[in-house]
Design a protein around this motif. Structure first.
Motif, PDB file in Angstrom:
ATOM      1  N   CYS A 373      73.836  98.181  28.153  1.00 12.12           N
ATOM      2  CA  CYS A 373      72.556  98.881  28.231  1.00 12.12           C
ATOM      3  C   CYS A 373      72.804 100.332  27.841  1.00 12.12           C
ATOM      4  O   CYS A 373      73.588 101.027  28.498  1.00 12.12           O
ATOM      5  CB  CYS A 373      71.991  98.781  29.648  1.00 12.12           C
ATOM      6  N   LYS A 378      68.045 100.259  26.404  1.00 11.57           N
ATOM      7  CA  LYS A 378      67.903  99.098  25.525  1.00 11.57           C
ATOM      8  C   LYS A 378      69.146  98.236  25.686  1.00 11.57           C
ATOM      9  O   LYS A 378      70.270  98.722  25.606  1.00 11.57           O
ATOM     10  CB  LYS A 378      67.737  99.538  24.081  1.00 11.57           C
ATOM     11  N   ASP A 395      69.501  91.200  20.683  1.00  4.67           N
ATOM     12  CA  ASP A 395      68.878  92.369  21.296  1.00  4.67           C
ATOM     13  C   ASP A 395      68.101  91.934  22.524  1.00  4.67           C
ATOM     14  O   ASP A 395      68.065  90.742  22.877  1.00  4.67           O
ATOM     15  CB  ASP A 395      67.998  93.120  20.288  1.00  4.67           C
ATOM     16  N   GLN A 396      67.448  92.879  23.216  1.00  2.29           N
ATOM     17  CA  GLN A 396      66.786  92.550  24.483  1.00  2.29           C
ATOM     18  C   GLN A 396      65.553  91.672  24.310  1.00  2.29           C
ATOM     19  O   GLN A 396      65.056  91.098  25.283  1.00  2.29           O
ATOM     20  CB  GLN A 396      66.407  93.832  25.210  1.00  2.29           C
TER      21      GLN A 396
END
Length: 411
Positions: A373, A378, A395-396
């Motif tokens: 993170c 992010k 990715d998130q």
């Protein structure tokens, strides 16, 4: 005991029936008599048991009852003191030669104190090493030196001097201190270039009980603070421009508390933003020892249905929602402690000064990092194949941003 030493090694290539040398290495061993000694051992064997049945008679002499023999073990110090390396051109005839000589000047630590490189162009490079037994310092550095000796850490290089010919090019010095947690660790690193005065380059100001650095900084630069977890094997939080006492972090994946005080246990939840656990916030999270003049950022992810409050917070900023989790951020000032309480579940709980940047990570022990993170909160996720190789990165939002394929070369 003089057998088994490699004194000659030749690396060659074949060209038809020819063997063309590529490299030859000649090694000379020295038998150093400074620690020489002989240890004598005796072996005793009873030949028979003699019983004196007649009183007032002489006893049999002991040497007639026992066989006695002896042997010796000799102690000497053998090491390679000269290595001559010859590198050949493609024709196997033209060559250059380098000779490396090593001296061991102190039998108390038996470490190389002088290394000399005689190069093929005539230059001579020298490295001098100084260990705890070789020098005397002052103040806390002397206390650290004596502590190294008492803990048998006598192979630690405290000073290294490099020279080209007769000119000293640089001197690297390490100062060790006895820290309040009982560990003797590197406190600072200084460099002297040519005849210029020594300059301190790095300070290592704090270590945890496992000997891992928790606070450091370059001279005239920002502090860098680190939180370790997973039995102090992995750094889970890396913070720039913050004192280690001003930060806290936990994703509730391992054994550490991440500078938070709490008594509850982690709750398994594979939907957690980072890792596979979260925390029941009704059991509270507390951070004490804060600076009342510093503004702190408290951020966390809360699960749907949770109600979370941060003591001293004038307001809350809501961020992105991913699945059943929503990001929140609070700003707190003028307090010496912070308490996070409420109902429901939280994850990825951070605290740091508003002027700092925090990057956090979770891991699968002995495999690798599973999430990271960044300073903007992010999240990046890392996935591995069945034998522990990185396979792809997301990715998130669940988008694959990188894939890796492994293929074996075919004959």
């Amino acid at each position: 005991w003089r057998n088994g030493r490699e004194v000659y090694q030749c690396t060659f290539k074949t060209l038809g029936n020819l063997k063309i040398p590529v490299k030859k290495v000649y090694t000379h061993f020295k038998e150093d008599l400074r620690p020489y000694g002989e240890i004598k051992y005796y072996v005793c064997n009873r030949r028979f048991t003699w019983v004196n049945c007649e009183p007032n008679t002489d006893f049999v002499r002991a040497e007639s009852v026992f066989d006695l023999s002896s042997y010796s073990l000799f102690r000497t110090w053998v090491y390679p003191d000269t290595i001559r390396t010859v590198l050949f051109a493609k024709n196997g005839i033209d060559s250059i030669q380098n000779i490396t000589s090593t001296e061991y000047g102190n039998v108390q630590h038996a470490m190389p104190t002088k290394i000399t490189h005689n190069l093929s162009d005539g230059r001579v490079d020298t490295v001098l090493n100084f260990y705890p037994y070789d020098i005397v310092l002052t103040g806390s550095a002397e206390t650290g030196r004596q502590s190294l000796i008492s803990k048998y850490m006598i192979g630690t290089v405290l000073k290294q001097q490099t020279a080209k010919g007769s000119t000293t090019t640089n001197v690297l010095s390490k100062e060790y201190n006895l820290f309040s947690n009982g560990l003797t660790k590197n406190r600072s690193l200084s460099v002297q270039v040519l005849t210029n005065p020594p300059e301190k380059r790095i300070d290592f100001t704090k270590y945890n009980l496992f000997g891992k650095i928790t606070e450091q900084f370059k001279t005239n630069d920002q502090k860098n603070s680190i939180i370790w977890d997973y039995k102090s094997m992995y750094p889970v939080a890396n913070v720039n421009n913050a004192d280690s006492s001003d930060i806290a972090y936990n994703s509730f994946e391992a054994d550490g508390n991440g500078n938070w005080s709490f008594s509850g246990m982690a709750t398994p939840d594979v939907t957690s933003p980072t890792g596979v656990n979260c925390y029941l916030i009704s059991q509270r999270l507390i951070k004490t020892g804060l600076n009342t003049s510093t503004t702190y950022i408290v951020s966390y992810w809360a699960k749907a249905g949770s109600s979370v409050s941060v003591s001293g917070s004038p307001g809350i900023k809501q961020g992105k929602t991913i699945g059943s989790w929503t990001f929140f951020e609070d700003s707190v000032k003028g307090v010496n402690s912070i308490t996070i309480s409420g109902t429901g579940y939280v994850d990825e709980v951070r605290l740091y000064p508003s002027t700092a940047q925090m990057i956090t990570s979770t891991y699968s022990p002995l495999v690798g990092i599973t999430s990271k993170c960044d300073a903007d909160n992010k999240i990046t996720y890392y996935f591995y194949d069945g034998i522990g190789r990185l396979s792809y990165v997301k990715d998130q939002d669940g988008n694959i941003i990188k894939t890796l394929e492994y293929k074996y070369a075919q004959n």
